[in-house]
Design a protein around this motif. Structure first.
Motif, PDB file in Angstrom:
ATOM      1  N   ILE A  12       1.873   1.328  -2.252  1.00  0.00           N
ATOM      2  CA  ILE A  12       3.281   0.930  -2.297  1.00  0.00           C
ATOM      3  C   ILE A  12       3.751   0.474  -0.917  1.00  0.00           C
ATOM      4  CG2 ILE A  12       5.626   1.808  -2.634  1.00  0.00           C
ATOM      5  CD1 ILE A  12       4.491   3.593  -4.862  1.00  0.00           C
ATOM      6  N   ALA A  13       3.386   1.205   0.125  1.00  0.00           N
ATOM      7  CA  ALA A  13       3.777   0.843   1.487  1.00  0.00           C
ATOM      8  C   ALA A  13       3.181  -0.501   1.896  1.00  0.00           C
ATOM      9  CB  ALA A  13       3.349   1.930   2.463  1.00  0.00           C
ATOM     10  N   LEU A  14       1.942  -0.755   1.516  1.00  0.00           N
ATOM     11  CA  LEU A  14       1.295  -2.026   1.839  1.00  0.00           C
ATOM     12  C   LEU A  14       1.993  -3.185   1.124  1.00  0.00           C
ATOM     13  CD1 LEU A  14      -1.096  -3.472   3.212  1.00  0.00           C
ATOM     14  CD2 LEU A  14      -2.370  -3.113   1.111  1.00  0.00           C
ATOM     15  N   THR A  15       2.329  -2.993  -0.133  1.00  0.00           N
ATOM     16  CA  THR A  15       3.020  -4.037  -0.895  1.00  0.00           C
ATOM     17  C   THR A  15       4.380  -4.347  -0.297  1.00  0.00           C
ATOM     18  OG1 THR A  15       1.906  -3.289  -2.897  1.00  0.00           O
ATOM     19  CG2 THR A  15       3.838  -4.676  -3.186  1.00  0.00           C
ATOM     20  N   LEU A  16       5.139  -3.314   0.048  1.00  0.00           N
ATOM     21  CA  LEU A  16       6.463  -3.535   0.631  1.00  0.00           C
ATOM     22  C   LEU A  16       6.385  -4.184   2.002  1.00  0.00           C
ATOM     23  CD1 LEU A  16       8.313  -0.249  -0.410  1.00  0.00           C
ATOM     24  CD2 LEU A  16       8.559  -2.534  -1.388  1.00  0.00           C
ATOM     25  N   SER A  17       5.415  -3.802   2.817  1.00  0.00           N
ATOM     26  CA  SER A  17       5.307  -4.396   4.150  1.00  0.00           C
ATOM     27  C   SER A  17       4.872  -5.855   4.073  1.00  0.00           C
ATOM     28  CB  SER A  17       4.349  -3.589   5.019  1.00  0.00           C
ATOM     29  OG  SER A  17       3.031  -3.664   4.497  1.00  0.00           O
TER      30      SER A  17
END
Length: 59
Positions: A12-17
């Motif tokens: 999720i963090a990778l997608t948002l960044s």
């Protein structure tokens, strides 16, 4: 169990960044200048808004 949660949060963090980096910066369109009156005559103007642009016809 905690490794599955950590993997999910990392995805999720990778997608948002990546979404934040790939998104273009928002720019405000400049305002159209106000028509100036002409001394001694009458002018009639018609403004046609076309999305982010505006076309003015004055007689």
């Amino acid at each position: 169990m905690s490794s599955r949660i950590a993997t999910t949060l990392a995805a999720i963090a990778l997608t948002l960044s990546l979404g934040t980096l790939a998104a273009p910066a928002a720019l405000a369109a400049p305002l159209a200048p106000a028509p100036t009156p002409v001394v001694g005559s009458i002018s009639v103007c018609l403004n046609l808004p076309l999305g982010s642009a505006s076309i003015s016809f004055c007689v």
